[in-house]
Design a protein around this motif. Structure first.
Motif, PDB file in Angstrom:
ATOM      1  N   ILE A 124      -1.083   7.738  -7.840  1.00 42.84           N
ATOM      2  CA  ILE A 124      -1.563   8.255  -6.578  1.00 42.84           C
ATOM      3  C   ILE A 124      -2.042   9.712  -6.317  1.00 42.84           C
ATOM      4  N   GLU A 164       0.477  -1.586   0.055  1.00 41.52           N
ATOM      5  CA  GLU A 164      -0.085   0.178  -0.129  1.00 41.52           C
ATOM      6  C   GLU A 164       0.916   1.415  -0.201  1.00 41.52           C
ATOM      7  N   THR A 195      -2.652   0.998  -3.863  1.00 42.74           N
ATOM      8  CA  THR A 195      -2.631  -0.379  -3.738  1.00 42.74           C
ATOM      9  C   THR A 195      -1.638  -1.153  -5.237  1.00 42.74           C
ATOM     10  N   THR A 227       1.117   5.309   0.020  1.00 34.61           N
ATOM     11  CA  THR A 227      -0.068   6.238   0.632  1.00 34.61           C
ATOM     12  C   THR A 227       1.129   7.751   0.799  1.00 34.61           C
ATOM     13  N   ASN A 228       0.325   8.683  -0.545  1.00 36.69           N
ATOM     14  CA  ASN A 228       0.637   9.826  -0.906  1.00 36.69           C
ATOM     15  C   ASN A 228       0.155  11.015   0.125  1.00 36.69           C
ATOM     16  N   SER A 237      -4.079  10.586  -0.536  1.00 41.49           N
ATOM     17  CA  SER A 237      -5.206   9.203  -0.754  1.00 41.49           C
ATOM     18  C   SER A 237      -3.527   8.181  -0.511  1.00 41.49           C
ATOM     19  N   SER A 238      -3.895   6.637  -1.463  1.00 44.74           N
ATOM     20  CA  SER A 238      -3.328   5.635  -0.881  1.00 44.74           C
ATOM     21  C   SER A 238      -3.253   5.362  -2.159  1.00 44.74           C
TER      22      SER A 238
END
Length: 113
Positions: free
Chosen positions: A82, A42, A89, A44-45, A86-87
């Motif tokens: 991304i 995952e 996967t 995450t930005n 937000s994230s």
């Protein structure tokens, strides 16, 4: 060695003050250890702008004391975009999901994701 540059091109590259955070997740999407098997990663930005990022799984050697550590293998996991804050996967297929010593995210141009 002599090098001649014959052409160059401008590439739009994201400006992101903070690195993308990467963690290994299991089949249920829960955080798990990167040392053992994992299903996905995952990303995450934390930045406001959309970025493109890739992930690699790095296997390190164990050098004798006083010698620098070197990568003995780098396995690509994947690349994705991304959205800001937000994230996303990426499924870890093949050897990448078997586990590794380091998961590292890197930025890539948006048009390469």
């Amino acid at each position: 060695m002599r090098v001649t540059v014959r052409a160059s091109a401008r590439v739009k590259f994201p400006v992101a003050p903070q690195d993308v955070v990467v963690k290994a997740v299991d089949v249920a999407g829960k955080p798990t250890s990167q040392d053992g098997p994992f299903q996905s990663v995952e990303l995450t930005n934390p930045n406001q702008e959309k970025v493109a990022a890739g992930v690699v799984c790095i296997l390190w050697d164990q050098p004798p004391a006083g010698r620098p550590q070197q990568a003995r293998g780098v396995i690509p996991v994947g690349v994705t975009t991304i959205a800001g804050n937000s994230s996303a996967t990426i499924r870890a297929d093949g050897a990448a999901g078997d586990g590794c010593e380091s998961l590292k995210a890197y930025f890539t141009p948006l048009d390469h994701a």
